[in-house]
Design a protein around this motif. Sequence first.
Motif, PDB file in Angstrom:
ATOM      1  N   MET A   2      -3.194  13.367  -5.706  1.00  0.00           N
ATOM      2  CA  MET A   2      -3.624  11.951  -5.916  1.00  0.00           C
ATOM      3  C   MET A   2      -3.337  11.136  -4.728  1.00  0.00           C
ATOM      4  O   MET A   2      -2.166  11.237  -4.271  1.00  0.00           O
ATOM      5  N   SER A   3      -3.910  10.235  -4.383  1.00  0.00           N
ATOM      6  CA  SER A   3      -3.870   9.300  -3.463  1.00  0.00           C
ATOM      7  C   SER A   3      -4.033   7.694  -3.719  1.00  0.00           C
ATOM      8  O   SER A   3      -4.868   7.532  -4.640  1.00  0.00           O
ATOM      9  N   GLU A   4      -3.119   7.025  -3.459  1.00  0.00           N
ATOM     10  CA  GLU A   4      -3.315   5.702  -3.756  1.00  0.00           C
ATOM     11  C   GLU A   4      -2.659   4.824  -2.488  1.00  0.00           C
ATOM     12  O   GLU A   4      -1.748   5.176  -1.927  1.00  0.00           O
ATOM     13  N   LEU A  52       1.733   0.675   1.364  1.00  0.00           N
ATOM     14  CA  LEU A  52       2.377   2.103   1.227  1.00  0.00           C
ATOM     15  C   LEU A  52       1.316   2.772   0.929  1.00  0.00           C
ATOM     16  O   LEU A  52       0.637   2.773  -0.272  1.00  0.00           O
ATOM     17  N   LEU A  53       0.763   4.020   1.540  1.00  0.00           N
ATOM     18  CA  LEU A  53      -0.134   4.828   1.359  1.00  0.00           C
ATOM     19  C   LEU A  53       0.625   6.210   1.030  1.00  0.00           C
ATOM     20  O   LEU A  53       1.332   6.827   1.833  1.00  0.00           O
ATOM     21  N   SER A  54      -0.003   6.708  -0.277  1.00  0.00           N
ATOM     22  CA  SER A  54       0.512   7.932  -0.695  1.00  0.00           C
ATOM     23  C   SER A  54      -0.597   9.172  -0.762  1.00  0.00           C
ATOM     24  O   SER A  54      -1.701   8.753  -1.405  1.00  0.00           O
ATOM     25  N   CYS A  55      -0.538  10.206  -0.233  1.00  0.00           N
ATOM     26  CA  CYS A  55      -1.535  11.353  -0.517  1.00  0.00           C
ATOM     27  C   CYS A  55      -0.688  12.554  -0.407  1.00  0.00           C
ATOM     28  O   CYS A  55       0.009  13.039   0.110  1.00  0.00           O
ATOM     29  N   ASN A  56      -1.000  13.183  -1.679  1.00  0.00           N
ATOM     30  CA  ASN A  56      -0.369  14.533  -1.781  1.00  0.00           C
ATOM     31  C   ASN A  56       1.119  14.655  -1.688  1.00  0.00           C
ATOM     32  O   ASN A  56       1.749  15.426  -1.139  1.00  0.00           O
ATOM     33  N   GLY A  57       1.912  13.474  -2.283  1.00  0.00           N
ATOM     34  CA  GLY A  57       3.391  13.280  -2.085  1.00  0.00           C
ATOM     35  C   GLY A  57       3.782  12.869  -0.957  1.00  0.00           C
ATOM     36  O   GLY A  57       5.020  12.706  -0.516  1.00  0.00           O
ATOM     37  N   LEU A  65     -10.644  12.110   2.330  1.00  0.00           N
ATOM     38  CA  LEU A  65     -10.250  10.739   2.297  1.00  0.00           C
ATOM     39  C   LEU A  65      -9.918  10.067   3.848  1.00  0.00           C
ATOM     40  O   LEU A  65      -9.209  10.695   4.627  1.00  0.00           O
ATOM     41  N   THR A  66     -10.393   8.866   4.053  1.00  0.00           N
ATOM     42  CA  THR A  66     -10.245   8.145   5.219  1.00  0.00           C
ATOM     43  C   THR A  66      -9.959   7.023   4.975  1.00  0.00           C
ATOM     44  O   THR A  66     -10.546   5.939   4.216  1.00  0.00           O
ATOM     45  N   VAL A  67      -8.756   6.509   5.402  1.00  0.00           N
ATOM     46  CA  VAL A  67      -8.263   4.802   5.241  1.00  0.00           C
ATOM     47  C   VAL A  67      -8.049   4.238   6.594  1.00  0.00           C
ATOM     48  O   VAL A  67      -7.627   4.792   7.641  1.00  0.00           O
ATOM     49  N   ALA A  68      -8.809   3.018   6.883  1.00  0.00           N
ATOM     50  CA  ALA A  68      -8.885   2.312   8.102  1.00  0.00           C
ATOM     51  C   ALA A  68      -8.160   1.037   8.010  1.00  0.00           C
ATOM     52  O   ALA A  68      -8.265   0.362   6.694  1.00  0.00           O
ATOM     53  N   TYR A  69      -7.450   0.793   8.765  1.00  0.00           N
ATOM     54  CA  TYR A  69      -6.583  -0.534   8.817  1.00  0.00           C
ATOM     55  C   TYR A  69      -6.566  -1.200  10.006  1.00  0.00           C
ATOM     56  O   TYR A  69      -6.321  -0.822  11.193  1.00  0.00           O
ATOM     57  N   GLU A  88     -17.778  -2.518  -2.650  1.00  0.00           N
ATOM     58  CA  GLU A  88     -16.593  -3.305  -3.410  1.00  0.00           C
ATOM     59  C   GLU A  88     -15.732  -4.021  -2.574  1.00  0.00           C
ATOM     60  O   GLU A  88     -15.154  -3.386  -1.440  1.00  0.00           O
ATOM     61  N   VAL A  89     -15.597  -5.254  -2.956  1.00  0.00           N
ATOM     62  CA  VAL A  89     -14.392  -6.154  -2.036  1.00  0.00           C
ATOM     63  C   VAL A  89     -13.278  -6.421  -2.973  1.00  0.00           C
ATOM     64  O   VAL A  89     -13.382  -6.831  -4.213  1.00  0.00           O
ATOM     65  N   LEU A  90     -11.950  -5.893  -2.620  1.00  0.00           N
ATOM     66  CA  LEU A  90     -10.868  -6.184  -3.268  1.00  0.00           C
ATOM     67  C   LEU A  90     -10.026  -7.272  -2.345  1.00  0.00           C
ATOM     68  O   LEU A  90     -10.195  -7.077  -0.954  1.00  0.00           O
ATOM     69  N   ILE A  91      -9.094  -8.210  -3.075  1.00  0.00           N
ATOM     70  CA  ILE A  91      -8.249  -9.029  -2.477  1.00  0.00           C
ATOM     71  C   ILE A  91      -6.836  -8.308  -2.631  1.00  0.00           C
ATOM     72  O   ILE A  91      -6.478  -8.097  -3.446  1.00  0.00           O
ATOM     73  N   ALA A  92      -6.115  -8.290  -1.368  1.00  0.00           N
ATOM     74  CA  ALA A  92      -4.820  -7.950  -1.355  1.00  0.00           C
ATOM     75  C   ALA A  92      -3.968  -8.640  -2.167  1.00  0.00           C
ATOM     76  O   ALA A  92      -3.889  -9.939  -1.969  1.00  0.00           O
ATOM     77  N   ASP A  93      -3.596  -7.984  -2.928  1.00  0.00           N
ATOM     78  CA  ASP A  93      -2.447  -8.982  -4.061  1.00  0.00           C
ATOM     79  C   ASP A  93      -1.022  -8.041  -4.170  1.00  0.00           C
ATOM     80  O   ASP A  93      -1.184  -6.933  -4.255  1.00  0.00           O
ATOM     81  N   GLU A  94       0.081  -8.723  -3.838  1.00  0.00           N
ATOM     82  CA  GLU A  94       1.252  -7.876  -4.097  1.00  0.00           C
ATOM     83  C   GLU A  94       1.411  -7.057  -5.215  1.00  0.00           C
ATOM     84  O   GLU A  94       1.459  -7.909  -6.492  1.00  0.00           O
ATOM     85  N   GLY A  95       1.744  -5.782  -5.210  1.00  0.00           N
ATOM     86  CA  GLY A  95       1.728  -4.988  -6.340  1.00  0.00           C
ATOM     87  C   GLY A  95       0.507  -4.243  -6.513  1.00  0.00           C
ATOM     88  O   GLY A  95       0.464  -3.338  -7.367  1.00  0.00           O
ATOM     89  N   LEU A  96      -0.604  -4.877  -6.156  1.00  0.00           N
ATOM     90  CA  LEU A  96      -2.074  -4.232  -6.369  1.00  0.00           C
ATOM     91  C   LEU A  96      -1.804  -2.628  -5.885  1.00  0.00           C
ATOM     92  O   LEU A  96      -1.498  -2.293  -4.926  1.00  0.00           O
ATOM     93  N   VAL A  97      -2.344  -1.808  -6.704  1.00  0.00           N
ATOM     94  CA  VAL A  97      -2.257  -0.775  -6.277  1.00  0.00           C
ATOM     95  C   VAL A  97      -3.936  -0.011  -6.489  1.00  0.00           C
ATOM     96  O   VAL A  97      -4.761  -0.007  -7.514  1.00  0.00           O
ATOM     97  N   VAL A  98      -4.680   0.427  -5.448  1.00  0.00           N
ATOM     98  CA  VAL A  98      -5.879   1.074  -5.073  1.00  0.00           C
ATOM     99  C   VAL A  98      -5.648   2.450  -5.222  1.00  0.00           C
ATOM    100  O   VAL A  98      -5.156   3.259  -4.276  1.00  0.00           O
ATOM    101  N   ARG A  99      -6.492   3.063  -6.228  1.00  0.00           N
ATOM    102  CA  ARG A  99      -6.728   4.570  -6.159  1.00  0.00           C
ATOM    103  C   ARG A  99      -7.731   4.849  -5.378  1.00  0.00           C
ATOM    104  O   ARG A  99      -8.869   4.402  -5.469  1.00  0.00           O
ATOM    105  N   LEU A 100      -7.525   5.964  -4.688  1.00  0.00           N
ATOM    106  CA  LEU A 100      -8.225   6.498  -3.647  1.00  0.00           C
ATOM    107  C   LEU A 100      -8.733   8.142  -4.088  1.00  0.00           C
ATOM    108  O   LEU A 100      -8.294   8.652  -4.654  1.00  0.00           O
TER     109      LEU A 100
END
Length: 247
Positions: free
Chosen positions: A1-3, A24-29, A151-155, A235-247
């Motif tokens: 699981m990634s989030e 905080l990006l988590s992927c496969n532990g 999975l690809t995340v860009a920042y 889909e557009v999301l607004i960053a909010d402290e504590g928001l968890v985005v499932r990837l």
Amino acid sequence: MSELTVLGSCGAWPEPGRACAGFLLSCNGFRVVLDLGYGAASRLFTHCAAADVDAVVVTHEHPDHCADVSALGRAWHYTVQGEQDENRLPLHCTPGTLRRLEALEPRPHPASIFAVHELGAPRDLGPFRLTSSLLPHHVPSHGIRLSAPGLTVAYTGDSGPSPLVTELARDADLLICDATLQSAPVDGPRRVMTAAEAGRHAAAAGSRRLLLTHFWPGSDRALSLEQAKAEYDGEVLIADEGLVVRL
């Protein structure tokens, strides 16, 4: 699981009850922290202990992106490292970031707490392939791209509008993008973006989702959302402290 968990969403300084840049990006532990600005460390520690962090990536040296790396370093030193100096936390950053951390706490020197790697060349980072590119900002600042199977995340960190942002975000599952401003300055070089520009880059890159962040304190975030949606059909999301985005 990634989030992806949002630790902080403000630029410059934190609004009451919020924090500056941090994810905080988590992927496969495997857990990697992306930036850790003012107030973000305490939010990190609500999700995981210092010992649970596998790596840190800092886009640039401005304190709204790196000040709380010092707090994480202290926690690591006193609760994880102990007498084993070789047990260091991997930190991928610019040279200026290390100098900032040294100024905050020279003893123990951050290089004795962190295994420091300068951003630039592609490298493996846990399950990810980490690539980075310099983007337009007031100081050397790297956009980050983390790719794992499926999975690809860009920042962007902080960046002005640039074709380099589009390439960074090409076909990303999630683009975390600077949306500091709500109107573009008429004159002068551009070092941060508007939400509308973030939407344009996401659309041009074919990114699957867009997460707006780095809001100037006091900004109307609902307006930023509308501006980005006018430029991008995904889909557009607004960053909010504590928001968890499932990837």
